[in-house]
Write a protein that holds these residues in place. Structure first.
Motif, PDB file in Angstrom:
ATOM      1  N   CYS A 255       0.913  -1.097  -0.013  1.00  0.00           N
ATOM      2  CA  CYS A 255       0.178  -0.161   0.074  1.00  0.00           C
ATOM      3  C   CYS A 255       0.916   1.117   0.166  1.00  0.00           C
ATOM      4  CB  CYS A 255      -0.898  -0.085   1.450  1.00  0.00           C
ATOM      5  SG  CYS A 255      -0.224  -0.023   2.900  1.00  0.00           S
ATOM      6  N   LYS A 256       0.440   2.242  -0.169  1.00  0.00           N
ATOM      7  CA  LYS A 256       0.930   3.573  -0.390  1.00  0.00           C
ATOM      8  C   LYS A 256       0.471   4.534   0.522  1.00  0.00           C
ATOM      9  CE  LYS A 256       2.514   3.209  -5.060  1.00  0.00           C
ATOM     10  NZ  LYS A 256       2.549   3.901  -6.552  1.00  0.00           N
ATOM     11  N   MET A 257       1.320   5.243   1.239  1.00  0.00           N
ATOM     12  CA  MET A 257       0.555   6.459   2.383  1.00  0.00           C
ATOM     13  C   MET A 257       1.059   7.663   1.856  1.00  0.00           C
ATOM     14  SD  MET A 257       1.059   6.846   6.452  1.00  0.00           S
ATOM     15  CE  MET A 257       2.596   7.146   6.705  1.00  0.00           C
ATOM     16  N   GLN A 258       0.046   8.260   1.696  1.00  0.00           N
ATOM     17  CA  GLN A 258       0.338   9.889   1.460  1.00  0.00           C
ATOM     18  C   GLN A 258      -0.029  10.709   2.628  1.00  0.00           C
ATOM     19  OE1 GLN A 258      -2.292  10.401  -1.961  1.00  0.00           O
ATOM     20  NE2 GLN A 258      -0.785   9.839  -3.318  1.00  0.00           N
ATOM     21  N   GLU A 259       0.924  11.686   3.027  1.00  0.00           N
ATOM     22  CA  GLU A 259       0.681  12.499   4.229  1.00  0.00           C
ATOM     23  C   GLU A 259       0.701  14.058   3.820  1.00  0.00           C
ATOM     24  OE1 GLU A 259       3.181  11.785   7.682  1.00  0.00           O
ATOM     25  OE2 GLU A 259       4.326  10.142   6.679  1.00  0.00           O
ATOM     26  N   ALA A 260      -0.465  14.491   4.377  1.00  0.00           N
ATOM     27  CA  ALA A 260      -0.316  15.999   4.293  1.00  0.00           C
ATOM     28  C   ALA A 260      -0.624  16.513   5.880  1.00  0.00           C
ATOM     29  CB  ALA A 260      -1.720  16.248   3.300  1.00  0.00           C
ATOM     30  N   PRO A 261      -0.774  17.817   6.080  1.00  0.00           N
ATOM     31  CA  PRO A 261      -1.067  18.338   7.170  1.00  0.00           C
ATOM     32  C   PRO A 261      -2.509  17.867   7.786  1.00  0.00           C
ATOM     33  CG  PRO A 261      -0.105  20.067   6.042  1.00  0.00           C
ATOM     34  CD  PRO A 261      -0.251  18.924   5.078  1.00  0.00           C
ATOM     35  N   GLY A 262      -2.360  17.122   9.019  1.00  0.00           N
ATOM     36  CA  GLY A 262      -3.672  16.596   9.403  1.00  0.00           C
ATOM     37  C   GLY A 262      -4.400  15.164   8.695  1.00  0.00           C
ATOM     38  N   VAL A 263      -3.721  14.722   7.716  1.00  0.00           N
ATOM     39  CA  VAL A 263      -4.509  14.016   6.872  1.00  0.00           C
ATOM     40  C   VAL A 263      -3.550  12.578   6.683  1.00  0.00           C
ATOM     41  CG1 VAL A 263      -6.152  12.992   5.237  1.00  0.00           C
ATOM     42  CG2 VAL A 263      -6.483  15.117   6.412  1.00  0.00           C
TER      43      VAL A 263
ATOM     44  N   LYS B 261      -3.580   9.604   4.275  1.00  0.00           N
ATOM     45  CA  LYS B 261      -4.149   8.691   3.013  1.00  0.00           C
ATOM     46  C   LYS B 261      -3.280   7.413   2.702  1.00  0.00           C
ATOM     47  CE  LYS B 261      -6.659  12.336   0.898  1.00  0.00           C
ATOM     48  NZ  LYS B 261      -7.095  13.077  -0.349  1.00  0.00           N
ATOM     49  N   VAL B 262      -4.040   6.177   3.031  1.00  0.00           N
ATOM     50  CA  VAL B 262      -3.235   5.055   2.687  1.00  0.00           C
ATOM     51  C   VAL B 262      -4.139   4.363   1.774  1.00  0.00           C
ATOM     52  CG1 VAL B 262      -2.286   3.020   3.754  1.00  0.00           C
ATOM     53  CG2 VAL B 262      -2.729   4.816   5.082  1.00  0.00           C
ATOM     54  N   VAL B 263      -3.530   3.809   0.611  1.00  0.00           N
ATOM     55  CA  VAL B 263      -4.285   3.059  -0.543  1.00  0.00           C
ATOM     56  C   VAL B 263      -3.674   2.008  -0.774  1.00  0.00           C
ATOM     57  CG1 VAL B 263      -5.043   3.463  -2.779  1.00  0.00           C
ATOM     58  CG2 VAL B 263      -5.188   5.472  -1.216  1.00  0.00           C
ATOM     59  N   ASN B 264      -4.407   0.888  -0.895  1.00  0.00           N
ATOM     60  CA  ASN B 264      -3.978  -0.399  -1.378  1.00  0.00           C
ATOM     61  C   ASN B 264      -3.960  -0.425  -3.082  1.00  0.00           C
ATOM     62  OD1 ASN B 264      -6.315  -1.067  -1.788  1.00  0.00           O
ATOM     63  ND2 ASN B 264      -6.391  -2.703  -0.078  1.00  0.00           N
ATOM     64  N   LYS B 265      -3.322  -1.817  -3.213  1.00  0.00           N
ATOM     65  CA  LYS B 265      -3.183  -2.073  -4.864  1.00  0.00           C
ATOM     66  C   LYS B 265      -4.866  -2.188  -5.333  1.00  0.00           C
ATOM     67  CE  LYS B 265      -2.732  -7.030  -4.331  1.00  0.00           C
ATOM     68  NZ  LYS B 265      -1.840  -7.940  -4.630  1.00  0.00           N
ATOM     69  N   ALA B 266      -5.828  -2.336  -4.392  1.00  0.00           N
ATOM     70  CA  ALA B 266      -7.335  -2.557  -5.117  1.00  0.00           C
ATOM     71  C   ALA B 266      -7.901  -1.184  -5.008  1.00  0.00           C
ATOM     72  CB  ALA B 266      -8.069  -3.526  -4.111  1.00  0.00           C
ATOM     73  N   GLY B 267      -7.173  -0.169  -4.541  1.00  0.00           N
ATOM     74  CA  GLY B 267      -7.825   1.051  -4.739  1.00  0.00           C
ATOM     75  C   GLY B 267      -8.778   1.400  -3.394  1.00  0.00           C
ATOM     76  N   GLU B 268      -8.408   0.534  -2.319  1.00  0.00           N
ATOM     77  CA  GLU B 268      -9.214   0.858  -0.980  1.00  0.00           C
ATOM     78  C   GLU B 268      -8.444   1.783  -0.424  1.00  0.00           C
ATOM     79  OE1 GLU B 268     -11.368  -3.560  -0.397  1.00  0.00           O
ATOM     80  OE2 GLU B 268      -9.007  -3.371  -0.037  1.00  0.00           O
ATOM     81  N   GLU B 269      -9.276   2.768   0.514  1.00  0.00           N
ATOM     82  CA  GLU B 269      -8.504   3.728   1.123  1.00  0.00           C
ATOM     83  C   GLU B 269      -8.839   3.847   2.764  1.00  0.00           C
ATOM     84  OE1 GLU B 269      -9.132   8.644   1.195  1.00  0.00           O
ATOM     85  OE2 GLU B 269      -8.661   7.764  -0.793  1.00  0.00           O
TER      86      GLU B 269
END
Length: 236
Positions: free
Chosen positions: A71-79, A81-89
């Motif tokens: 999965c990939k994790m994106q970090e922004a101030p206060g949030v 977002k972790v998304v797996n290969k199936a597009g689930e978040e």
């Protein structure tokens, strides 16, 4: 090792470190099922394998929600977002961060096998045909950068097969084999490498996870491998 001051937003940490964040947060999971955790103080754990899990101060080791790798994790101030290969978040909204701590654990040697498990590995090495006609042993305890794979085999077509042997097959064993396969498939001399999870008993959750990751499950008969026959005379 790093401890961020309270209130500071999360930042990128060491690639191989485990990261522990204590924060007041809400969590939303969007995928095959939707789930929502209202704001509360929780422990967020980001492991070196990329997994992200959310824990409360109960339930023993079981998280409230999680996202398994890859999965990939994106970090922004206060949030987050972790998304797996199936597009689930998995979306984690941080209201207040109390601690943000990372520590380099290094390479784990893995569990030490008990007598039955070690003997099972030895027997399977002598009988690689257990995994299919034409399978041959290349090496026991094939070393990778993060520990040894129990068995490295070749199938009838000459393709590599990595086997993880357990007495009881659970999710941790599937995760362990997944990490080995990720590394081995980067080696052009081995790739493509098929994974096999072998055990006397495989838990349903472990089987589901293994199947989802393209890992074949094989239930082995320890007594049969030892050449012992079950009693033919029974009461019923």
């Amino acid at each position: 090792m790093h401890v961020a001051p309270a209130g500071h937003p999360p930042t990128v940490r060491y690639r191989r470190a485990v990261r522990l964040v204590i924060a007041k947060c809400s969590v939303d999971y969007v995928g095959r099922l939707s789930a929502h955790l209202p704001p509360a103080v929780r422990l967020l754990m980001v492991k070196a394998d990329g997994s992200v899990s959310i824990h409360a101060d109960d339930r023993a080791y079981k998280p409230l929600n999680w996202m398994s790798p890859p999965c990939k994790m994106q970090e922004a101030p206060g949030v987050w977002k972790v998304v797996n290969k199936a597009g689930e978040e998995l979306r984690i909204t941080l209201e207040e961060v109390f601690q943000d701590y990372s520590y380099e654990l290094g390479i784990d040697p893995g569990l030490v096998k008990d007598g039955v498990e070690a003997h099972l590995q030895e027997l399977l090495a002598k009988h690689p045909e257990t995994f299919g006609e034409g399978h041959t042993l290349v090496r026991r305890e094939y070393m990778t950068a993060i520990g040894p794979v129990d068995l490295l085999l070749k199938d009838a077509e000459g393709k590599s097969v990595a086997v993880e042997v357990k007495r009881r097959g659970e999710i941790d064993g599937v995760e362990q084999l997944t990490r080995y396969l990720e590394l081995m498939n980067r080696d052009p001399l081995l790739a493509p490498v098929q994974g096999v999870f072998a055990a006397q008993e495989i838990k349903p959750q472990a089987r589901v996870l293994a199947t989802d990751r393209g890992i074949r499950c094989v239930v082995v008969d320890y007594d049969k491998l030892r050449g012992m026959k079950k009693d033919e005379l029974t009461l019923f």
